[in-house]
Design a protein around this motif. Structure first.
Motif, PDB file in Angstrom:
ATOM      1  N   PHE A  33       0.834  -1.195   0.000  1.00 44.92           N
ATOM      2  CA  PHE A  33       0.000   0.000   0.000  1.00 44.92           C
ATOM      3  C   PHE A  33       0.872   1.249   0.000  1.00 44.92           C
ATOM      4  CE2 PHE A  33      -4.210  -1.706   1.241  1.00 44.92           C
ATOM      5  CZ  PHE A  33      -3.858  -2.986   1.617  1.00 44.92           C
ATOM      6  N   LEU A  87       3.803   7.191   2.675  1.00 42.47           N
ATOM      7  CA  LEU A  87       4.069   6.020   3.500  1.00 42.47           C
ATOM      8  C   LEU A  87       3.880   4.750   2.679  1.00 42.47           C
ATOM      9  CD1 LEU A  87       1.953   7.022   6.654  1.00 42.47           C
ATOM     10  CD2 LEU A  87       4.223   7.822   5.985  1.00 42.47           C
ATOM     11  N   MET A  91       1.566  -5.696   3.628  1.00 45.01           N
ATOM     12  CA  MET A  91       0.754  -6.603   4.435  1.00 45.01           C
ATOM     13  C   MET A  91       1.462  -7.952   4.494  1.00 45.01           C
ATOM     14  SD  MET A  91      -3.303  -7.165   4.461  1.00 45.01           S
ATOM     15  CE  MET A  91      -3.488  -5.631   5.332  1.00 45.01           C
ATOM     16  N   GLN A  96      -1.118  -8.283   8.715  1.00 47.36           N
ATOM     17  CA  GLN A  96      -0.864  -7.048   9.441  1.00 47.36           C
ATOM     18  C   GLN A  96       0.008  -6.153   8.573  1.00 47.36           C
ATOM     19  OE1 GLN A  96       0.607  -7.595  13.425  1.00 47.36           O
ATOM     20  NE2 GLN A  96      -1.105  -8.884  14.037  1.00 47.36           N
ATOM     21  N   LEU A  97      -0.267  -4.844   8.615  1.00 41.94           N
ATOM     22  CA  LEU A  97       0.508  -3.898   7.831  1.00 41.94           C
ATOM     23  C   LEU A  97       1.803  -3.551   8.539  1.00 41.94           C
ATOM     24  CD1 LEU A  97      -2.042  -1.315   6.358  1.00 41.94           C
ATOM     25  CD2 LEU A  97      -0.642  -2.953   5.114  1.00 41.94           C
ATOM     26  N   TRP A  99       4.824  -0.876   8.293  1.00 44.06           N
ATOM     27  CA  TRP A  99       4.943   0.449   7.696  1.00 44.06           C
ATOM     28  C   TRP A  99       6.391   0.917   7.617  1.00 44.06           C
ATOM     29  CZ3 TRP A  99       0.567   3.379   6.286  1.00 44.06           C
ATOM     30  CH2 TRP A  99      -0.666   2.822   6.638  1.00 44.06           C
ATOM     31  N   GLY A 100       6.709   1.596   6.512  1.00 43.61           N
ATOM     32  CA  GLY A 100       7.950   2.340   6.441  1.00 43.61           C
ATOM     33  C   GLY A 100       7.809   3.636   7.230  1.00 43.61           C
ATOM     34  N   ALA A 101       8.945   4.310   7.448  1.00 46.99           N
ATOM     35  CA  ALA A 101       8.944   5.547   8.229  1.00 46.99           C
ATOM     36  C   ALA A 101       8.406   6.736   7.447  1.00 46.99           C
ATOM     37  CB  ALA A 101      10.343   5.854   8.749  1.00 46.99           C
TER      38      ALA A 101
END
Lengths: 109, 114
Positions: A33, A87, A91, A96-97, A99-101
């Motif tokens: 995403f 961002l 998944m 669960q996602l 995430w990058g910073a």
């Protein structure tokens, strides 16, 4: 471990094109995403890729290569309102996602 | 249609105090999530719920608890706040807890623990 890498900050000129890269190493893959987040606001959905290739949506396009663990977000005809953080999130096998910073994009006139 | 609302917008809290962050959605989404966002780090999942009556632990659950008594509400409780819980907290929801489901985010709660 699980890891999402994207540049911390990028600068581009109004009207130009910019490509924001994202590389990932996760336990399993169920899609990638891209979200946009303006300063002080909530993230909002931009795109979803689960198969290799390019997905185009207006001025924004997103590309995925699962074999390389790589994605990019392409923004065309940049506008000042595109100044935001972008961002990347993957998944994982548990749905669960991760995430990058985020990449802070600064648009200059 | 409000989407997702969170309360309070911001809060300053003394260490050791108990605090509940509220989250309500009106989209009849099955899945809900709590994230924290800290400078230089990605969003990190605290707890989630795939459907009313069930909850699960995310990446950073310690010091937090949740409940999901109904579809609309998903409160997050800090039993005894510590300074490391200073963060921006986002609640999110999606139609289902599945792969291609876009998550919708609330406006966030900025929490400072002193």
């Amino acid at each position: 471990g699980q890891n999402i890498d994207q540049p911390t900050e990028m600068t581009a000129t109004e009207g130009a094109i910019v490509q924001i890269n994202c590389t990932y190493q996760t336990s399993g893959f169920n899609g990638l995403f891209w979200y946009q987040q303006h300063a002080g606001e909530a993230p909002t959905f931009l795109s979803y890729n689960v198969l290799d290739g390019l997905e185009e949506k207006g001025r924004f396009s997103s590309f995925l290569s699962r074999s390389k663990g790589y994605s990019y977000l392409l923004l065309k005809e940049l506008q000042m309102k595109d100044s935001a953080s972008y961002l990347c999130a993957v998944m994982d096998s548990n749905y669960q996602l991760i995430w990058g910073a985020g990449t802070k994009l600064i648009i200059k006139p | 249609i409000a989407g997702i609302t969170q309360a309070p917008t911001s809060q300053i809290l003394a260490a050791g105090r108990r605090m509940t962050l509220r989250c309500t959605q009106d989209m009849r989404h099955n899945a809900m999530y709590w994230y924290r966002q800290d400078l230089g780090l990605g969003l990190r999942l605290i707890h989630y719920s795939n459907t009313a009556g069930t909850t699960g632990k995310g990446e950073v659950p310690d010091g937090y608890s949740v409940s999901r008594a109904n579809t609309d509400d998903f409160p997050l409780t800090l039993a005894s706040a510590v300074p490391s819980q200073t963060s921006v907290y986002f609640c999110a929801s999606s139609e289902f807890g599945g792969a291609d489901n876009e998550q919708f985010f609330g406006p966030g709660t900025r929490l400072t623990v002193l």
